[in-house]
Every structure is written in structure tokens, then in C-alpha cells.
Motif scaffolding. Structure first.
Motif, mmCIF file in Angstrom:
data_model
loop_
_atom_site.group_PDB
_atom_site.id
_atom_site.type_symbol
_atom_site.label_atom_id
_atom_site.label_comp_id
_atom_site.label_asym_id
_atom_site.label_seq_id
_atom_site.Cartn_x
_atom_site.Cartn_y
_atom_site.Cartn_z
ATOM 1 N N SER A 1 3.781 15.564 -1.336
ATOM 2 C CA SER A 1 3.008 14.885 -0.279
ATOM 3 C C SER A 1 3.066 13.209 -0.628
ATOM 4 N N THR B 1 2.737 16.484 4.300
ATOM 5 C CA THR B 1 2.922 17.550 3.359
ATOM 6 C C THR B 1 4.332 18.183 3.671
ATOM 7 N N THR C 1 -2.379 12.671 5.466
ATOM 8 C CA THR C 1 -1.331 13.280 4.209
ATOM 9 C C THR C 1 -0.340 13.853 4.861
ATOM 10 N N GLN D 1 -2.851 5.671 -5.679
ATOM 11 C CA GLN D 1 -3.159 4.871 -4.417
ATOM 12 C C GLN D 1 -3.863 3.579 -5.089
ATOM 13 N N LEU E 1 -7.891 9.341 4.761
ATOM 14 C CA LEU E 1 -6.434 9.363 4.485
ATOM 15 C C LEU E 1 -5.791 10.341 5.383
ATOM 16 N N SER F 1 0.353 10.162 0.991
ATOM 17 C CA SER F 1 -0.771 10.063 1.811
ATOM 18 C C SER F 1 -0.833 8.291 2.038
#
Lengths: 242, 486
Positions: free
Chosen positions: B77, B125, B123, B48, B121, B79
Motif C-alpha cells: 500500500s 492498496t 491509501t 510518513q 489519508l 498512502s
């Protein structure tokens, strides 16, 4: 007499000696840079050949620096000859000088096992011989005491007992140990005679001509690294005495 | 009864034991490594970027889109980082991941805007890792149903990253308008490990080589020729008793005149750890999870290295009295010093385990993999020890040099500091520092509770063996001249 157990074949031992021995990296680099790194060759043994048969006692005589001790070291494998070969059969036990191979912080008993292991004996054998070694050394209860508390006589008795009570195939004696009181000296001499009579091959270096005459079958006279004379004890000793 | 140490060996029994041992080991390692044998964190994970500004207020009808591709074999995942304008927001935000090749939605998840904190964040998944999007052009789409004044905003950085060669550059679009910069998002997943996929083939192949070697050795032995292996076995048998006696001696004399005795082996790492913990957690404030465990693993490993090498360093000089009088293979002296340090190391594993337990780490099956790191460390130290003890004979100032060198080595090994504090310009040192690999191996087992990836095993083993080989060669080449310099 039995088979040949030591065969020294045309052995030459040369040392390279620095003019002054260089012991540090700094010195090495600085002398090398100055171009002063020179060596002197020194021949300690010069094309020496002989054989020893099983059970024989061989005496080595000669003046200081004649190469006797070097010869013993080459035979026991400590030094590797520059030229020539040495072939031996069976284990070689040197009669250690006082205290070498002993650890001062260990007890006499622990030292017997440590020293026995260094001399190449097995654990089972040492356990079986332990009582006999202890009895011979006459140390009694002191055996469980760290040997830094021993007197020098006690240390010498322990050393002799370990080296001589076990049955080596080849025994190396560089000057006989005369240790302990008169009684122990007599006892160790008797033990030496017993070993020599009992099939053990002995290499014996001494300056004492009486001992040599008494104990040796064969004598080699070394002078400046060469064999000057070899033959029976009486013959060589008579010539040497002149 | 045998007077001398026997030089007879039972070769058949040794070979059978070796083969049975190998098979057991292969099965055991398969079981202990488990998941980590097959998958590792993907090398294609997208990091990130650091947030520099917000994009747009994500109200109903607004769309933020980011195209990207990632070389992740099993995507798990994605994010996104958010800004909240420091107010409480409402509504729902939705993340969608679309495969641009066929326009299908591969992942989608909604989050309540109230739950999102400033800089937080979200996320999404995947239930099952997605294996169909490796290097595929992907589109991450964000939209919401919030009203102006109570909507969150995804964060972005102002400069787009340099695209990799022959890859399509990532593009950010706000409401369909291409914009310079990149969304603050990350993607993570795992890759298959090629070695892991072919584990049994590897094991069988190596086993076949072993078996072939065994057959050859057996054949030569029958014909009366002694190969290196047979000679080594004879030597081990012959000098086993001596080695044991010498290790015994080192160990007994070490604590002979101390009141606490062996307890010091136990106490030493604990005390060092306590001091360093106090110093580095309050003064320097390193933020490392399970810091006490992290510390003590490093301390125990490095202590062994420095103790065994400095003991081995003096082993030839210190036994000069024996070496000049009795013939014993000279490698025995450095070897026994390393072995007696190893006894010490095993004892100090007890405080190590205590600390990990107290830190709240639960033992896992990965703990059983730690002996591998210990063996590698011991072999490595033996190699260095052989090298040093040989050099020491000729140049006595090696001992002072080594004191300084091992101190430098200590500071270049992350024992008490996290790897992340090293600047990029120094970080390369870790790649060539074998101790770092051994310590990392143990930390992965103890702290993460999982097996390291297979390549770490190979690296540890290679470093240890190459060092031993160099040490042994130098020692062998110079040992005949030792006597002349003692």
C-alpha cells in the motif's frame, strides 16, 4: 563379613577461615582494599584412611574438635574433601536432629513424605511403610495436625520414626537421640540395635563409652584430625579411657 | 517394590519419545505460526514525514509528483496525507504509482475529494502484493479534476530526508518544477522471511543433529559409559519425587493460613492491574490499544520474574539446616522455588485470559504459542535464581541489592507504559532487556493475535539459555564451598 561399603582413602580436609568471617559484599571490598584479607588454614582431617564392611557398626570417638563430625559429613557427601577420595555404596541416611527438614506448617503425615523424599526414598516405599512409621511414632490422630502444634517430644518421636523405620543401607548417627519418655527411649534403643543387627552399616559418634562398647564392632579414635588408634571396641575404648 | 528411587532409565523409550515429540512440535509450530512464518512487515517500509505545509491546490491540470524507491519485497500500500483548507471539496483525486524503468503503471486508485478530511489519508492498496518493484525507481503521481476553490492539497514537509548511501535521492516536483522537501506519503509492504522459506530444511537439519546425538548417546550407554545426558536423566528420575514434594510444600505453606487460599494467586494480578489501570489511564493517559490486556500481561510476567528470583535468592540460605546434614544436589533448592512460582504463574493465566476476553480480544491459534514465552521466562528466571542463590551464600547483602535492582528493572521494562514514550537515548535498554522480549512475545500473541516473527523466537531462546548457562556455571563452581559459609 560382606563387601566393603565405605572406603575412606587418605582424606584430608582443610578449611580456610577468615579471621572474622566476611559476610557482606561491602565488608569484602573494604577489607580487600585495605589488604587485610587473610586466611588461616585449619586442618580438620589429616590423611585419614579406613574401610567399613557391610553390616559393621563403626564407632568414632575423640575429644571435641577432633574431626568426628567432619568425618561424617565427608562420608555423607556434604563436604568435599580437600584431598583424597571417599567411595560409598548404597544410600546414606543421617539421623536428623530435631526438626531439620520438617516444615512447621505441614501436618505430620505430609512431613513424613517430605522428609522421606529428602532422605531419598521412593514414593511407593514410603506409602507402604507409612502405617508402620505412624505406629512406631505413637502419634495416632495427631498425625493430621500441623506439627507446629507438636510438643518437642512428639517432634522427636516423628523424626526418629522417619529416620529409623525405613531401612537405610548406611545409617549415620551423630550422638544417639535420647528422646521422648523412658518407654520411647527404650523402644528407640531397641530399634537401633535391631537395625545394627540387621545388615545395616552404622557410623556412630558418641561420647558415651558404654554405648560405644555395647554397640560397635570397630572403633576409630580421632585426635586432632588424625587416626590415633583403630581396632576392636574393647581395645580402643580401654586405651581411650586411660 | 523399590525402596529407593530407581536409577534405571529406559533410554530407548526416552529417545523415541524425544524424536516423536520433536516431529510433532515442528509440525505444530508450522501450523500455529502460519502466515507469520513466511512474511513479516518489511524493514524497508517508508514512514510518513510530519506535515509542515501544503503543496499546491490540486486543481485540474495540476500534477504533484514524488520519486522514491523502497526496499520492500512485496509492496502492499501507499498512502498520502491531505489538507482540505478546512472546507468541503469536490471532484476526484487520483493516485498513480509508476515504475520508472518501463513507465508502466503498477497501482492506481481514485478517491472522492468530499471523503477526504483535514489531515486525512488516502491509501491505495494493491489487490495482490507487488513483487516487481523492490528498490526500483518509482514515481508517485497525484492529479485531480477539481475546480479552484473546491480542491484538496497534498501535504509536504520542507526538508527532504537524507538519502541513504548510493541511493538516488527522492525528488518532489510540483507541476514539473523540482521543489525542496518531501510529500507526506508512506509505503508499506512485507518481506519474505528467509528462515520461513527454508523452514523444512531447518527442521530436517536440526532433526538430523538430534538423531545423531541420540545415536551417540545410545552407543555410549550400551558400552556402559554415562554421558551428561544420561546422567541428567537419571538425576531427574531419582529426584523427581523430592522435587514434587518440595514444590508441594512451597505451594501448601504459601496460603496455609489465609482465608482465600489459592484464590490469591488469581486475585493478585487482577487487583494490581485494576490499580495501575486507574492510575495510568486517567492520570497519565497512555494511549495503548487494549490497555487492560497490555497491562496484565506485563504484570503477570514481571511478577513471576520477581517472585521466583527473590524466592530462589534465599533458597540455599533458607535450607541451610538440610544442606549441612543431608546430601541432596543443591540445585534442587533454587529449582523447586522457581517451579512453585511457575505453578502460580499458570494459575494467574486464568485472570489474564479473562481480561483479554473482556477487553474484546478473540482467542486465536497464536494463543497456543504463548507457552514458548513462558518456558523462556522460566528458564531465564532459573538462571538468575541460580546465580543469586550462589552469590547470596557468600555475600548476604545481595538480598538488599537485589530488591533495588529488581525495582530498577521493573521501571526499565514497559509493563505499564508504551514503548513509544521512551526517549531515543534510553530505548537501547529495551534491546538488552530479555524480559522485554518475553513480554512482547506474549503481547503479540494475545493482543495482535498473530505469531511474532521467527527472529524473536531465536532471540528469546538465546537469552534464556545463555542466562541459564551463566547461572549454572557460577552455581556449579561455588557449590562445594556453600557448606563452609552457611
Amino acid at each position: 563379613m560382606g563387601k566393603t561399603v565405605i572406603e575412606v582413602n587418605d582424606v584430608t580436609m582443610r578449611f580456610r577461615m577468615n579471621n572474622d568471617r566476611i559476610m557482606s559484599l561491602k565488608e569484602f571490598v573494604t577489607t580487600a582494599v585495605r589488604g587485610k584479607l587473610e586466611y588461616n588454614e585449619f586442618t580438620a582431617l589429616d590423611h585419614v584412611s579406613f574401610t567399613v564392611k557391610q553390616g559393621e557398626t563403626l564407632g568414632l570417638i575423640g575429644r571435641n574438635g577432633a574431626g568426628k563430625s567432619t568425618m561424617l559429613k565427608v562420608i555423607s557427601g556434604i563436604l568435599k574433601p580437600t584431598e583424597g577420595t571417599v567411595r560409598t555404596e548404597g544410600n546414606i541416611v543421617p539421623m536428623l536432629e530435631l526438626g531439620s527438614g520438617f516444615d512447621m506448617d505441614l501436618t505430620g503425615r505430609e512431613n513424613i513424605f517430605l522428609n522421606g523424599a529428602i532422605l531419598g526414598y521412593s514414593e511407593e516405599y514410603l506409602k507402604a511403610q507409612y502405617e508402620e512409621i505412624l505406629a512406631f511414632s505413637e502419634l495416632g490422630q495427631f498425625i493430621e495436625v500441623p506439627i507446629r502444634n507438636y510438643s518437642s517430644g512428639m517432634l522427636a518421636r516423628l523424626a526418629f520414626s522417619v529416620a529409623a523405620m525405613v531401612q537405610p543401607e548406611i545409617l549415620i548417627v551423630d550422638e544417639i537421640l535420647s528422646v521422648g519418655d523412658a518407654a520411647f527411649q527404650e523402644k528407640s534403643r531397641a530399634r537401633m540395635m535391631e537395625l545394627m543387627g540387621g545388615g545395616t552399616t552404622v557410623l556412630f559418634v558418641s561420647h558415651n563409652m558404654d554405648q560405644i562398647r555395647e554397640m560397635c564392632d570397630k572403633v576409630i579414635w580421632l585426635e586432632q584430625g588424625r587416626v590415633k588408634m583403630a581396632g576392636t571396641a574393647k581395645m580402643v575404648c580401654d586405651a581411650y579411657a586411660l | 517394590m523399590e525402596k529407593q528411587q530407581s536409577t534405571e532409565i529406559n533410554l530407548k523409550k526416552t529417545i523415541v519419545t524425544a524424536i516423536v515429540g520433536y516431529v510433532c512440535l515442528v509440525v505444530l509450530v508450522y501450523f500455529l505460526m502460519g502466515y507469520q512464518l513466511h512474511f513479516r512487515a518489511s524493514r524497508g517500509d517508508l514512514e510518513q514525514p510530519a506535515a509542515e505545509t501544503g503543496t499546491v491546490e490540486l486543481v485540474q491540470g495540476t500534477v504533484v509528483e514524488q520519486t522514491f524507491s523502497a526496499k520492500i519485497q512485496r509492496l502492499q500500500s501507499v498512502s498520502v496525507q491531505w489538507g482540505t483548507y478546512y472546507r468541503s471539496n469536490s471532484g476526484t483525486v487520483t493516485m498513480e504509482l509508476i515504475n520508472q524503468i518501463d513507465g508502466s503503471v503498477v497501482m492506481s486508485q481514485s478517491f472522492a475529494a468530499t471523503e477526504i478530511a483535514e489531515g486525512g489519508l488516502t491509501t491505495m492498496t494493491a489487490e495482490e502484493p507487488i513483487e516487481t518493484v523492490y528498490d526500483a525507481p518509482l514515481l508517485l503521481r497525484l492529479y485531480a479534476d477539481s475546480q479552484p476553490g473546491s480542491a484538496v492539497s497534498p501535504m509536504m514537509c520542507l526538508t527532504a530526508p537524507e538519502p541513504e548511501e548510493d541511493a538516488t535521492p527522492f525528488a518532489l516536483m510540483l507541476n514539473g518544477t523540482p521543489t525542496e522537501g518531501e510529500l507526506c506519503f508512506s509505503a508499506a509492504g512485507e518481506d519474505y522471511i528467509w528462515t520461513g522459506l527454508h523452514y523444512w530444511e531447518f527442521a530436517a537439519g536440526f532433526g538430523a543433529v538430534l538423531a545423531l546425538a541420540a545415536v551417540l548417546i545410545w552407543h555410549r550407554y550400551k558400552k556402559g559409559k554415562h554421558s551428561y545426558v544420561v546422567n541428567a536423566l537419571i538425576a531427574v528420575r531419582k529426584y523427581r519425587f523430592l522435587i514434587r514434594q518440595l514444590v508441594d510444600r512451597d505451594f501448601k505453606t504459601k496460603y496455609k493460613r489465609s482465608v482465600l487460599g489459592v484464590f490469591w494467586s488469581f486475585l493478585n494480578p487482577l487487583l494490581t492491574m485494576a490499580v495501575q489501570y486507574v492510575v495510568f489511564s486517567s492520570l497519565f493517559r497512555f494511549d495503548v490499544p487494549y490497555y487492560p490486556a497490555y497491562l496484565i500481561i506485563g504484570i503477570v510476567f514481571f511478577n513471576f520474574f520477581s517472585e521466583s528470583t527473590s524466592l530462589a535468592l534465599g533458597s540455599i540460605i533458607g535450607n541451610a539446616g538440610l544442606i549441612t546434614k543431608v546430601y541432596v544436589p543443591k540445585y534442587i533448592y533454587p529449582l523447586t522455588r522457581v517451579l512453585s512460582s511457575l505453578v502460580n504463574l499458570v494459575i494467574s493465566l486464568i485472570p489474564l485470559l479473562l481480561v483479554t476476553l473482556v477487553s474484546g480480544l478473540m482467542p486465536t491459534k497464536a494463543y497456543f504459542l504463548v507457552p514458548f514465552a513462558l518456558v523462556c521466562l522460566a528458564v531465564f528466571s532459573l538462571g538468575i535464581g541460580l546465580l543469586l542463590s550462589a552469590l547470596m551464600v557468600f555475600f548476604r547483602d545481595i538480598q538488599f541489592l537485589w530488591g533495588v535492582l529488581s525495582m530498577i528493572w521493573m521501571y526499565l521494562t514497559p509493563i505499564f507504559y508504551p514503548v513509544s514514550i521512551l526517549p531515543k537515548s534510553v530505548a537501547w535498554v529495551l534491546d538488552v532487556n530479555p524480559l522485554y522480549y518475553f513480554i512482547t512475545f506474549a503481547r503479540t500473541c494475545f493482543i495482535d493475535g498473530i505469531s511474532p516473527e521467527p527472529v524473536i523466537y531465536a532471540q528469546c531462546m538465546m537469552m534464556a539459555l545463555i542466562t541459564l548457562l551463566i547461572g549454572a556455571l557460577v552455581f556449579r563452581k561455588t557449590q562445594d564451598r556453600f557448606v563452609l559459609y552457611l
